[in-house]
Design an enzyme around this catalytic site. Structure first.
Site, PDB file in Angstrom:
ATOM      1  N   ILE A   1     -25.997 -56.074 -12.421  1.00  0.00           N
ATOM      2  CA  ILE A   1     -26.263 -56.227 -13.859  1.00  0.00           C
ATOM      3  C   ILE A   1     -25.200 -55.494 -14.686  1.00  0.00           C
ATOM      4  O   ILE A   1     -24.817 -55.930 -15.763  1.00  0.00           O
ATOM      5  CB  ILE A   1     -27.673 -55.698 -14.208  1.00  0.00           C
ATOM      6  CG1 ILE A   1     -28.739 -56.430 -13.395  1.00  0.00           C
ATOM      7  CG2 ILE A   1     -27.973 -55.860 -15.691  1.00  0.00           C
ATOM      8  CD1 ILE A   1     -30.058 -55.682 -13.302  1.00  0.00           C
TER       9      ILE A   1
ATOM     10  N   TYR B   1     -30.108 -60.330  -7.369  1.00  0.00           N
ATOM     11  CA  TYR B   1     -29.330 -59.384  -8.172  1.00  0.00           C
ATOM     12  C   TYR B   1     -29.955 -57.997  -8.076  1.00  0.00           C
ATOM     13  O   TYR B   1     -31.119 -57.840  -7.693  1.00  0.00           O
ATOM     14  CB  TYR B   1     -29.247 -59.826  -9.635  1.00  0.00           C
ATOM     15  CG  TYR B   1     -30.565 -59.777 -10.388  1.00  0.00           C
ATOM     16  CD1 TYR B   1     -31.427 -60.869 -10.404  1.00  0.00           C
ATOM     17  CD2 TYR B   1     -30.942 -58.627 -11.096  1.00  0.00           C
ATOM     18  CE1 TYR B   1     -32.621 -60.826 -11.096  1.00  0.00           C
ATOM     19  CE2 TYR B   1     -32.151 -58.586 -11.787  1.00  0.00           C
ATOM     20  CZ  TYR B   1     -32.983 -59.686 -11.782  1.00  0.00           C
ATOM     21  OH  TYR B   1     -34.173 -59.643 -12.464  1.00  0.00           O
ATOM     22  N   CYS B   2     -29.131 -57.005  -8.392  1.00  0.00           N
ATOM     23  CA  CYS B   2     -29.605 -55.615  -8.459  1.00  0.00           C
ATOM     24  C   CYS B   2     -28.760 -54.897  -9.498  1.00  0.00           C
ATOM     25  O   CYS B   2     -28.031 -55.538 -10.250  1.00  0.00           O
ATOM     26  CB  CYS B   2     -29.514 -54.951  -7.089  1.00  0.00           C
ATOM     27  SG  CYS B   2     -27.842 -54.903  -6.418  1.00  0.00           S
ATOM     28  N   THR B   3     -28.829 -53.577  -9.554  1.00  0.00           N
ATOM     29  CA  THR B   3     -28.150 -52.840 -10.626  1.00  0.00           C
ATOM     30  C   THR B   3     -26.630 -52.926 -10.518  1.00  0.00           C
ATOM     31  O   THR B   3     -25.952 -53.263 -11.480  1.00  0.00           O
ATOM     32  CB  THR B   3     -28.581 -51.358 -10.616  1.00  0.00           C
ATOM     33  OG1 THR B   3     -30.004 -51.309 -10.634  1.00  0.00           O
ATOM     34  CG2 THR B   3     -28.028 -50.612 -11.816  1.00  0.00           C
TER      35      THR B   3
END
Ligand SMILES: [Zn+2]
Ligand SMILES: [Zn+2]
Length: 330
Positions: free
Chosen positions: A105, A76-78
Site C-alpha cells: 500500500i 496486498y499488504c503494507t
C-alpha cells in the site's frame, strides 16, 4: 521449508492493480491484521479477522479452495513483504493465478499521487510509527471504539499495564483521559508506585500491537468490513492533544427521562455525596458541570451513594446513554 519460496506471484503496479480489481474474476485479499484493515482497505477486499499474518493463510486457503483454477487471487499488504511469502504459499497450495501489489500500500499510495490515478484503497494505511496511520483518501471507514462516532485515529491506552491499541475520538480521549476503560482510568489515577505494584507478576496482556481487542470496546469491527465511508476527514482536525483535568470517573448513564430531565447513573467507582461538584460528559452532551443538590439513591432520597448504587437526579439538560459521570476534585 516444504515449498519453493522463490516461486512467487506476479507483481502488479498501482495501475495494473486497479485494472485487475475491475475484473469480475478477481478475488482480492488483505494480508494484514484486523486493526490495520479496520481503518482502511481496498474496496471489495476479503479482510480476515486475524492477529497475525500466519493465521490468515489456512483460513484463506480453505475459503477459496474451489477457486484455485479459474480465479485471480490478488493480494496486498503494507509494504509487499508479507505477500512475497503468501503468494509462494498459495502457489504451492495449487492456486494458478496469483498476483500481488508490488511494494504494498505504501508504494501504491506514492504511485497514485505521482501518476494521478484513482485510489481504490479507501481510508488510512496503518503504519508502525507515531502517527499510527497515513491517510490515503479522505474517507473515514471506522468508528471510535468507545462511542461509535466515525473516527480512524488509533491510540494506546494510557495505562501502562494495559497499553491496548484502539480507536478513540477526541471527545472520548478527553472524557476517558486516553484510557480504554473505566478500570484503566482508575489505575492511572493511582500513585505510580501502586500502579507498578498492580502490574508486578502479570503479563501485560494488551501490549502495543499484539491484540487490539477488548470487551470494553463496543464499536470494534473485524472480519467483514464495509466499503461505505462513514464520514469525510477534517483536514485541520489532526492536532492531537492530551487533556488533564482533576476529576475522577464515578460511573455512566443508564437511562434518561426526556421530559423530566432526570438522569439515571450507576456508581461504579468511589462514592458520590450531595454537595459534590460533578461533570457529565459525552460526545453529544459535551461537558456539563453542576453541583449536586439532591439525589435519589436506589429510589430513596439520600446524601451519599456508593459503588453499585443507582442514582437519579435532576439535570438542566438532556442526558444520553453514552454520558459519563465524573466528580471534580479540588
Ligand atoms: Zn468516541
Ligand atoms: Zn486500558
Amino acid at each position: 521449508e516444504t515449498f519453493d519460496v522463490t516461486n512467487i506471484g506476479v507483481h502488479l503496479k498501482a495501475k495494473e492493480f486497479n485494472q485487475i480489481l475491475e475484473d469480475p474474476n478477481t478475488i482480492v485479499v488483505d494480508f494484514r491484521n484486523h486493526y490495520e484493515s479496520e481503518i482502511g482497505h481496498f474496496k471489495g477486499a476479503i479482510t480476515p479477522d486475524v492477529e497475525t499474518f500466519r493465521e490468515s493463510l489456512p483460513i484463506i486457503n480453505e475459503q477459496l479452495k474451489d477457486f484455485k483454477e479459474d480465479k485471480n487471487l490478488v493480494m496486498y499488504c503494507t509494504g509487499g513483504i508479507r505477500c512475497e511469502k503468501a503468494s509462494a504459499y498459495f502457489k504451492h497450495q495449487g492456486f494458478k493465478n496469483v498476483f500481488q501489489l508490488e511494494g504494498g500500500i505504501i508504494n501504491y499510495a506514492k504511485q497514485i499521487k505521482e501518476e494521478n490515478i484513482e485510489s481504490k484503497f479507501i481510508g488510512k494505511n496503518f503504519v508502525f510509527d507515531h502517527r499510527l496511520g497515513e491517510r490515503i483518501t479522505d474517507d473515514i471507514v471506522s468508528q471510535c471504539h468507545q462511542c461509535g462516532k466515525p473516527c480512524d485515529n488509533h491510540t494506546n491506552c494510557l495505562n501502562d499495564g494495559c497499553h491496548l491499541l484502539f480507536i478513540q475520538c477526541d471527545d472520548c480521549k478527553a472524557a476517558m483521559e486516553n484510557c480504554c476503560s473505566t478500570e484503566c482510568l482508575e489505575i492511572t489515577h493511582l500513585p505510580l508506585a501502586e500502579q507498578v505494584k498492580l502490574r508486578r507478576g502479570k503479563q501485560v496482556g494488551n501490549k502495543v500491537f499484539r491484540k487490539g481487542k477488548s470487551e470494553n470496546l463496543k464499536f470494534k469491527h473485524s472480519g467483514e468490513l464495509s466499503d461505505k465511508p462513514l464520514a469525510v476527514a477534517n483536514k485541520t482536525n489532526d492536532i492531537r492533544q492530551k487533556i488533564k483535568v482533576k476529576k475522577v470517573l464515578l460511573g455512566k448513564a443508564e437511562h434518561y427521562y426526556v421530559k423530566a430531565q432526570v438522569g439515571l447513573f450507576v456508581i461504579e467507582n468511589q462514592e458520590l455525596n450531595v454537595g459534590d461538584k460533578i461533570l457529565i460528559s459525552g460526545p453529544t452532551t459535551g461537558n456539563e458541570e453542576l453541583v449536586l443538590e439532591k439525589m435519589l439513591v436506589n429510589g430513596i432520597e439520600n446524601s451519599v451513594a456508593k459503588i453499585g448504587d443507582k442514582i437519579t437526579f435532576e439535570v438542566p439538560f438532556r442526558v444520553r446513554l453514552s454520558d459519563k459521570l465524573f466528580k471534580i476534585i479540588g
